[in-house]
Write an enzyme that holds these catalytic residues in place. Structure first.
Site, PDB file in Angstrom:
ATOM      1  N   SER A  25       0.819  -1.208   0.000  1.00  0.00           N
ATOM      2  CA  SER A  25       0.000   0.000   0.000  1.00  0.00           C
ATOM      3  C   SER A  25       0.856   1.262   0.000  1.00  0.00           C
ATOM      4  O   SER A  25       0.561   2.241  -0.699  1.00  0.00           O
ATOM      5  CB  SER A  25      -0.936   0.000   1.211  1.00  0.00           C
ATOM      6  OG  SER A  25      -0.205  -0.076   2.429  1.00  0.00           O
ATOM      7  N   GLU A  46       9.376  -4.978  -6.437  1.00  0.00           N
ATOM      8  CA  GLU A  46       8.431  -5.802  -5.674  1.00  0.00           C
ATOM      9  C   GLU A  46       8.444  -7.218  -6.246  1.00  0.00           C
ATOM     10  O   GLU A  46       8.131  -7.423  -7.423  1.00  0.00           O
ATOM     11  CB  GLU A  46       7.017  -5.220  -5.763  1.00  0.00           C
ATOM     12  CG  GLU A  46       5.919  -6.121  -5.211  1.00  0.00           C
ATOM     13  CD  GLU A  46       6.150  -6.575  -3.780  1.00  0.00           C
ATOM     14  OE1 GLU A  46       6.125  -7.788  -3.525  1.00  0.00           O
ATOM     15  OE2 GLU A  46       6.384  -5.696  -2.924  1.00  0.00           O
ATOM     16  N   GLN A  54      -4.813  -6.362   3.287  1.00  0.00           N
ATOM     17  CA  GLN A  54      -4.652  -7.115   4.524  1.00  0.00           C
ATOM     18  C   GLN A  54      -5.658  -6.768   5.627  1.00  0.00           C
ATOM     19  O   GLN A  54      -5.950  -7.628   6.466  1.00  0.00           O
ATOM     20  CB  GLN A  54      -3.219  -6.945   5.036  1.00  0.00           C
ATOM     21  CG  GLN A  54      -2.184  -7.472   4.066  1.00  0.00           C
ATOM     22  CD  GLN A  54      -0.758  -7.331   4.567  1.00  0.00           C
ATOM     23  OE1 GLN A  54      -0.486  -7.450   5.755  1.00  0.00           O
ATOM     24  NE2 GLN A  54       0.168  -7.081   3.648  1.00  0.00           N
ATOM     25  N   CYS A 172      -1.301  -3.361  12.283  1.00  0.00           N
ATOM     26  CA  CYS A 172      -2.611  -3.167  12.905  1.00  0.00           C
ATOM     27  C   CYS A 172      -2.613  -3.700  14.330  1.00  0.00           C
ATOM     28  O   CYS A 172      -2.922  -4.868  14.582  1.00  0.00           O
ATOM     29  CB  CYS A 172      -3.734  -3.809  12.104  1.00  0.00           C
ATOM     30  SG  CYS A 172      -5.357  -3.369  12.775  1.00  0.00           S
ATOM     31  N   ASP A 309       4.995   0.371   7.278  1.00  0.00           N
ATOM     32  CA  ASP A 309       5.405  -0.500   8.382  1.00  0.00           C
ATOM     33  C   ASP A 309       6.904  -0.454   8.658  1.00  0.00           C
ATOM     34  O   ASP A 309       7.339  -0.688   9.786  1.00  0.00           O
ATOM     35  CB  ASP A 309       4.992  -1.942   8.096  1.00  0.00           C
ATOM     36  CG  ASP A 309       3.486  -2.124   8.074  1.00  0.00           C
ATOM     37  OD1 ASP A 309       2.769  -1.202   8.514  1.00  0.00           O
ATOM     38  OD2 ASP A 309       3.020  -3.183   7.602  1.00  0.00           O
ATOM     39  N   LYS A 317       1.220   0.868  13.161  1.00  0.00           N
ATOM     40  CA  LYS A 317       1.491   0.533  11.767  1.00  0.00           C
ATOM     41  C   LYS A 317       0.190   0.049  11.110  1.00  0.00           C
ATOM     42  O   LYS A 317      -0.180  -1.117  11.228  1.00  0.00           O
ATOM     43  CB  LYS A 317       2.581  -0.534  11.688  1.00  0.00           C
ATOM     44  CG  LYS A 317       3.911  -0.075  12.298  1.00  0.00           C
ATOM     45  CD  LYS A 317       4.972  -1.141  12.212  1.00  0.00           C
ATOM     46  CE  LYS A 317       6.273  -0.693  12.864  1.00  0.00           C
ATOM     47  NZ  LYS A 317       6.889   0.467  12.209  1.00  0.00           N
ATOM     48  N   THR A 318      -0.492   0.963  10.427  1.00  0.00           N
ATOM     49  CA  THR A 318      -1.778   0.647   9.819  1.00  0.00           C
ATOM     50  C   THR A 318      -1.856   1.213   8.406  1.00  0.00           C
ATOM     51  O   THR A 318      -1.106   2.121   8.025  1.00  0.00           O
ATOM     52  CB  THR A 318      -2.942   1.241  10.628  1.00  0.00           C
ATOM     53  OG1 THR A 318      -2.887   2.679  10.531  1.00  0.00           O
ATOM     54  CG2 THR A 318      -2.879   0.825  12.092  1.00  0.00           C
ATOM     55  N   ALA A 320      -4.302   2.994   7.434  1.00  0.00           N
ATOM     56  CA  ALA A 320      -4.788   4.367   7.597  1.00  0.00           C
ATOM     57  C   ALA A 320      -3.635   5.328   7.812  1.00  0.00           C
ATOM     58  O   ALA A 320      -3.665   6.472   7.331  1.00  0.00           O
ATOM     59  CB  ALA A 320      -5.754   4.438   8.777  1.00  0.00           C
ATOM     60  N   CYS A 352      -7.439   2.553  13.896  1.00  0.00           N
ATOM     61  CA  CYS A 352      -7.594   1.127  14.146  1.00  0.00           C
ATOM     62  C   CYS A 352      -9.079   0.807  14.233  1.00  0.00           C
ATOM     63  O   CYS A 352      -9.728   1.143  15.225  1.00  0.00           O
ATOM     64  CB  CYS A 352      -6.893   0.735  15.446  1.00  0.00           C
ATOM     65  SG  CYS A 352      -6.849  -1.055  15.684  1.00  0.00           S
TER      66      CYS A 352
END
Length: 409
Positions: A25, A46, A54, A172, A309, A317-318, A320, A352
């Site tokens: 993301s 990648e 996820q 998350c 992350d 670590k999200t 959002a 979250c």
């Protein structure tokens, strides 16, 4: 499995204007924003041919979403005009401005965006790597294991269920406990919850670091009769005996608990090659990349930015968080290209979505200071709400695929 040829795949050659490491993301969002701003010569590294959404894996494990709905081909999310190099990054030399890749290849860069994510350290807990996916051990933290979670939850009618959270940052931070609430709600509806002992193992002194939501989650655990073990973590698993060792760091004791279901969240850290790189933050024992908490620029290498992350930032670590970080990285990188200083600042926003039942959710949004930062100020997000569950299940995935990954949101 080898991906079919893609128009995004390009030969590896020379030095590139921008190199983006990671096609999750964070990497895709920044690459898309840079392309929208007219930047050319962007190369993205990648190795995977799959792109996963996820955040829905919790609902996969809770029987509320199919795994297939969380995957799309990586080629479908690579922005037009971005070169995709389908190899692993192995090392970075920020002095020479080069990245070593698998297969003996190497690329150079003028600017580097570090977004390779983190790694799941299954082997860090003795016995876990051997037991996960078998021996009634599941985990929503990997797509191959998330469907197994629902199989075990659906099949359990009595016994002991243990849900763990490691003493490291995780993707998350609420996900390790969300599945406990979904499972308990299912057992309650099946009228078997009173025959199941549910243990929730949390490494912190509180259920959630923001007091406003911690108080609500305490009510949720009370409602389901969940035994909460604070300042504790899983330190060993014996899959053959179906036993897990829970260590209480408050008093230094360890207890061996037989289980009939174990949802195990592995310790997590920066990828090994990142840990050993000059970009790793000396203050991070887990090897996450150093980055200014507001500009997301590396403190020693101004042509390097980090987000997602892998960045050593004092926030959860999200996805959002990435949604707020990506515009900052793109804007500040563009400013650097123009010889200017940073123009945008990240305030630590993260979110979250705390699923507390089959059709209820708390939306916890806060910043670096743990101050609530609601997106919907007229909605009371300190209450469990069905509309917030609908947001997570149906709205946010579309926001992700159509807005965030395209650089529009």
């Amino acid at each position: 499995m080898v991906a079919s040829p893609s128009p995004h795949n390009e030969p590896i050659a020379g030095r590139h204007r921008v190199a983006v490491i990671g096609g999750g993301s964070a990497g895709i969002s920044v690459a898309a924003r840079l392309r929208r701003a007219g930047v050319t010569d962007i190369t993205l590294v990648e190795p995977s041919d799959s792109h996963w959404y996820q955040p829905l894996w919790t609902l996969v494990g809770g029987g509320q979403a199919p795994l297939r709905s969380t995957r799309r081909p990586e080629a479908s999310v690579i922005p037009d005009g971005v070169r995709w190099i389908r190899r692993h990054a192995l090392a970075v030399d920020p002095d020479a401005r080069t990245v070593a890749l698998s297969g003996g290849a190497e690329i150079g860069y003028e600017y580097l965006v570090m977004a390779p994510g983190l790694q799941l350290d299954w082997a860090a807990v003795p016995g876990l790597a051997q037991a996960v996916g078998h021996d009634r051990v599941c985990s929503n933290y990997a797509p191959q294991y998330a469907p197994r979670t629902w199989e075990l939850v659906r099949g359990l009618r009595s016994g002991t269920a243990v849900f763990t959270h490691p003493a490291t940052p995780v993707k998350c931070g609420g996900a390790p406990q969300k599945i406990a609430y979904l499972a308990a709600d299912h057992w309650r509806r099946q009228k078997v919850l009173d025959r199941i002992r549910v243990l929730l193992v949390v490494p912190d002194e509180v259920l959630f670091k923001v007091p406003e939501w911690a108080r609500v989650l305490e009510q949720v655990t009370d409602r389901y009769g969940i035994e909460v073990r604070l300042r504790s973590e899983m330190t060993a698993v014996d899959g053959d005996r179906r036993e897990v060792v829970l260590t209480d760091h408050a008093n230094g004791t360890a207890e061996t608990v037989p289980y009939d279901l174990l949802h195990a969240v592995p310790p997590q850290s920066a990828p090994d090659w990142v840990k050993s790189s000059p970009l790793a933050d000396p203050a991070s024992p887990l090897g996450f990349v150093a980055a200014d908490r507001h500009t997301l620029r590396h403190p020693r290498y101004p042509e390097v930015f980090a987000l997602g992350d892998v960045a050593n930032l004092p926030t959860s670590k999200t996805g959002a968080a990435v949604r707020k970080q990506a515009p900052v990285v793109a804007a500040n990188l563009l400013a650097a290209m123009g010889g200017e200083g940073p123009t945008h600042r990240y305030d630590g926003y993260t979110s979250c979505p705390l699923v507390t039942g089959r059709d209820r959710m708390l939306l916890a949004e806060f910043d670096y200071d743990l101050k609530p930062s609601p997106t919907f100020p007229l909605i009371d997000t300190f209450k469990e709400r069905r509309d917030m569950w609908v947001l997570k299940r149906y709205v946010l995935p579309q926001v992700y695929w159509r807005g965030m990954l395209t650089g529009r949101l």
